[in-house]
Design an enzyme around this catalytic site. Structure first.
Site, PDB file in Angstrom:
ATOM      1  N   GLU A 347     -13.059 -15.150   8.246  1.00 36.87           N
ATOM      2  CA  GLU A 347     -13.991 -14.711   7.240  1.00 36.87           C
ATOM      3  C   GLU A 347     -14.081 -15.355   6.125  1.00 36.87           C
ATOM      4  O   GLU A 347     -15.058 -15.239   5.251  1.00 36.87           O
ATOM      5  CB  GLU A 347     -13.804 -13.491   6.985  1.00 36.87           C
ATOM      6  N   TRP A 460       6.209   0.339  -1.729  1.00 36.00           N
ATOM      7  CA  TRP A 460       5.793  -0.357  -0.595  1.00 36.00           C
ATOM      8  C   TRP A 460       6.988  -1.210  -0.159  1.00 36.00           C
ATOM      9  O   TRP A 460       7.934  -1.898  -1.010  1.00 36.00           O
ATOM     10  CB  TRP A 460       4.891  -1.257  -0.881  1.00 36.00           C
TER      11      TRP A 460
END
Lengths: 558, 558
Positions: A347, A460
């Site tokens: 991308e 996390w």
């Protein structure tokens, strides 16, 4: 300037809005025109499918690209039509790069490593009109051709006399017969620089493949940026070996940037083993090479036992996945080759960051420099990036806070090709799906993929960190860390491990190995020994598949 | 990519016309945003008019540029309004570069070395609304201000307490008071990338001055191209000293390219003598410097007697006029500094060619390389060039044929600012007014200015060649070759010579000196000894003036 000559200025008029500079659209055809006019005798060398070494020049590439354009004209192929390739890195593929895009068609590089079903799906989704393939891939084409419903022309990248008599593919032509009948006189068409130039489907690990549709403008701006001294530093003194395939995001744009600077290009064809790559580097005076870590592992594996050295190679750019520090060290210390980490994605055309040091780092020790070199690098001008938390709020660039990495810039996609309606952008920024830190000097480090990060009690845990520790154990061949449901912490990490042949290691021994190497709460709750970890077409671990396989797994004590 | 997940592609649709990439206009404000975000702590060091060394960072420049933008907003200055500067290279001038253009006004760098009448003419022609000046130039401003009929605001680049009480300039403000009262919060406006960004008047040797009106797009593309390894090779490891003034074609674009790559910037202010420049290079670890030959002559003149060396300087770019081979040698051999010739002009933003070697040249001897290094160089991608004969027909790139040099590219002007109607372009190409050869490798060498070339019997004689031979004579201080009418040959060259102080040389002796150094018919017909040769504001010989002075001259025997 002569003084006496000052006649009165004209009377006042309205304020100028536009500058008065020449309007020259940024078009890919101007790259090949430039290479021919100013670097015409510079070589393009290809190891071909046939096994031989083929030599030509930028002038030859330019002439043959003009023949390709005319062959497409002769088919009455409209502007914007997709011309697909299934091909290795070689001069004919390069001619298609310029001939297809330059004549206002869209080059679609198919990945031959995908399953035939996937290739069919992608060719149909792109509605390819023409498909050009290396003879290596004839067996694939024989399997898929009947199902590629939009392809009207099949072209085999070979001489006319190499075309097998009975392939079963109706109307199959040889490339040399197809384009060779046309003359060299051809003027590249003029059109808007935002016109589509090429497309590439992502090797996503979930869902259907999605395509980035690049433009002439984005390609040229990417080429400028990627040739800068802080990126790939490409010049007319370089001999460049793109080991990264031309079907992987346009070989990181090297075909374009090499034409832009008049560098020699050296194509490895299908021979990516250590011996072949080494011989090509030495015989062609390669100064710069680009590829994924596995290729360099094979190369060093060939050189080390034989005590071989490089005569000309000075730097490599490594992308696709993180490069082990030991390899960076080996390249630098044993071979005098500078290894640059780079990060990008389909991308992003693909380049987002390159890890080149700043002036302030030059006085650091090797060890301190290595800490920086292990990061994915800093933005090249054109790209900007930021990290955000789960609520989309900006996180500090302190090298500690990890968040979802977002990027923007003129060579970042605005959307995928069909469906166009659903923009992936968030307030103009493209979410990369990576989790990263950014330090105060702008160096970004990927800590995980967004979908792989384990969310344990609001904190996390990086699956990559867990895997790196596990893989440092001498008995571990491969490790994949995934999160599993936990009644109290939402998710907890477990690590799936493939043992090295003949090696023995148990659950508790491996978990003990984590002690002191990471925070206690980041140590996995369990180890699952498996025969193999499922890999995708580009060598990435398919954690979705792994999660499926382990869907009945329950954590000890839950 | 998961195999089982291949749902059917959507139904066929129309051919894609545009790529699907983000539309991010190329704007100068994105350069300073980038430098702040990714290179915020990198220094910008200025020797100021006040004599002190001022230190700040890209973050400071970005913040203060935002204040400048707000100061212009507070004046209700419309988009496109011209903000002029009369200033040396320094941090405040840099802030104006970004603050003025970034906020959609047009930065107009006036050349303080021009005669006050010329400055008045140019300021009135440009219709400048604001004029910002270094205190050095207060005497000039005091002379001109009443005649600059469009300037409504006068800003002195100094602290509030340094502003003299009675300057006679109504409403004069100090820069620090003017912009200092605004906050740092400001969002740069969005607008089309073709918007005018800055302007620069040419120091033409005939006629009225003419202006190039640059755009944001042309400036950014020029910055990319000029930072490439084959151009100025600028990176975040550089400490860059632009000795070339910011009022000479934007210091060759270095303020922009330095921001683009996050380089340290070092500004010399008004102190361009050898000692000051040397001390700055050493104290600021300058790696790269850019300027005209006279500055480097002064620098070497300071260093040689004292036996000084460079600790950090690695390369210089020399433009403006050809660099004597002896200077290139001295830099390379005595000081280890690579000297690059570059060629450009106001109408080219300014960079057209840079003389960096190609791969094939690396194995040549030093002497053979020097022959190439003496040329003006080869095109950077974006620029194309060709040479044509008097009838406009293309001449071969064989290194021998000399013709009028034409260029095109996205940072070449399409026309001058007012009059807009009369395009200088010839079939899309800009005629440079230079006569040049181009060799098969694309290296261009200026042989003369079009208007100075002597047309003798259908053949061209380079006035520069004649001058170079004359100046190689130990008794000659300066030489200018011009053509005079001849009944048979149309024109014949004569050479006007200034003798070195105390040196004696006669006509016949000098003409004999030409024997064997050039073709017989290229030897001048006469020598005219003069006291001085008239020079323009930028040090160029004014041959028009010389021709006027000699309008009554007749060739011997005619």
């Amino acid at each position: 300037m002569a003084r006496p000559d000052l006649t009165d200025p004209p009377p006042p008029r309205s304020t100028p809005k536009c500058g008065q500079m020449q309007q020259q659209p940024l078009r890919i055809s101007t790259l090949i025109e430039f290479a021919e006019r100013h670097h015409g005798d510079v070589e393009v060398v290809s190891r071909r499918v046939e096994g031989d070494i083929h030599r030509c020049t930028w002038t030859d590439i330019a002439r043959r690209a003009r023949k390709v354009a005319q062959a497409l004209d002769a088919m009455a192929l409209p502007a914007g039509a997709r011309v697909a390739t299934l091909a290795w890195n070689g001069h004919r593929h390069l001619e298609l790069y310029f001939g297809v895009s330059g004549s206002q068609r869209v080059l679609h590089t198919l990945n031959p490593r995908l399953h035939p079903d996937q290739i069919v799906w992608i060719a149909n989704h792109a509605e390819d009109s023409v498909l050009c393939f290396d003879m290596t891939f004839l067996p694939i084409v024989q399997v898929i051709h009947a199902r590629c419903t939009t392809v009207r022309h099949w072209v085999a990248l070979c001489d006319a006399d190499q075309l097998p008599a009975d392939t079963g593919i109706a109307g199959l032509q040889s490339y040399e017969a197809w384009m060779g009948c046309h003359g060299e006189d051809y003027s590249w068409p003029s059109f808007d620089e935002n016109t589509a130039s090429s497309m590439c489907y992502t090797s996503g690990t979930t869902g259907n493949p999605k395509a980035a549709l690049y433009s002439h403008r984005s390609t040229i701006l990417h080429a400028y940026a990627s040739a800068l001294p802080d990126s790939m530093a490409m010049s007319a003194r370089d001999s460049v070996l793109p080991v990264v395939p031309m079907f992987h995001v346009n070989a990181w744009g090297i075909p374009y940037s090499a034409a832009m600077v008049g560098a020699k290009l050296v194509f490895p064809g299908p021979a990516l083993d250590g011996k072949s790559v080494y011989e090509l580097i030495e015989s062609e005076g390669v100064t710069f090479a680009a590829g994924v870590p596995t290729v360099w592992q094979m190369l060093l594996g060939h050189m080390k036992p034989a005590g071989l050295k490089f005569a000309s190679l000075r730097r490599t750019v490594i992308g696709g996945s993180a490069c082990p520090p030991a390899m960076i060290d080996a390249f630098r210390e044993d071979y005098g080759v500078d290894v640059l980490h780079a990060w990008g994605m389909t991308e992003l055309s693909p380049l987002g960051t390159v890890c080149t040091l700043k002036n302030k780092h030059l006085k650091l020790t090797d060890q301190e420099q290595m800490k920086i070199r292990m990061k994915q690098g800093r933005c090249i001008y054109g790209i900007d990036m930021k990290i955000v938390d789960g609520d989309g709020h900006d996180l500090p660039h302190d090298g500690k806070a990890a968040g979802d990495l977002l990027v923007k810039g003129p060579w970042v996609i605005a959307g995928y090709y069909r469906p166009e309606g659903t923009s992936p952008l968030i307030g103009g920024w493209f979410p990369t799906g990576d989790v990263a830190t950014i330090d105060p000097d702008g160096f970004m480090q990927i800590t995980d993929r967004s979908k792989d990060v384990i969310k344990s009690g609001g904190e996390w845990i990086s699956s990559i960190d867990v895997e790196n520790i596990a893989m440092a154990h001498p008995a571990v061949a491969m490790a994949a860390c995934i999160g599993v449901r936990h009644p109290k912490w939402d998710e907890r990490p477990i690590v799936c491990v493939v043992r090295k042949p003949g090696a023995e290691i148990g659950r508790d021994e491996l978990l003990q190995f984590f002690e002191g190497k990471t925070a206690k709460w980041q140590i996995p709750d369990d180890v699952v020994f498996v025969e193999a970890i499922p890999l995708g077409a580009t060598g990435k671990m398919l954690k979705t598949r792994l999660r499926e396989q382990l869907k009945d797994y329950a954590l000890p004590g839950t």
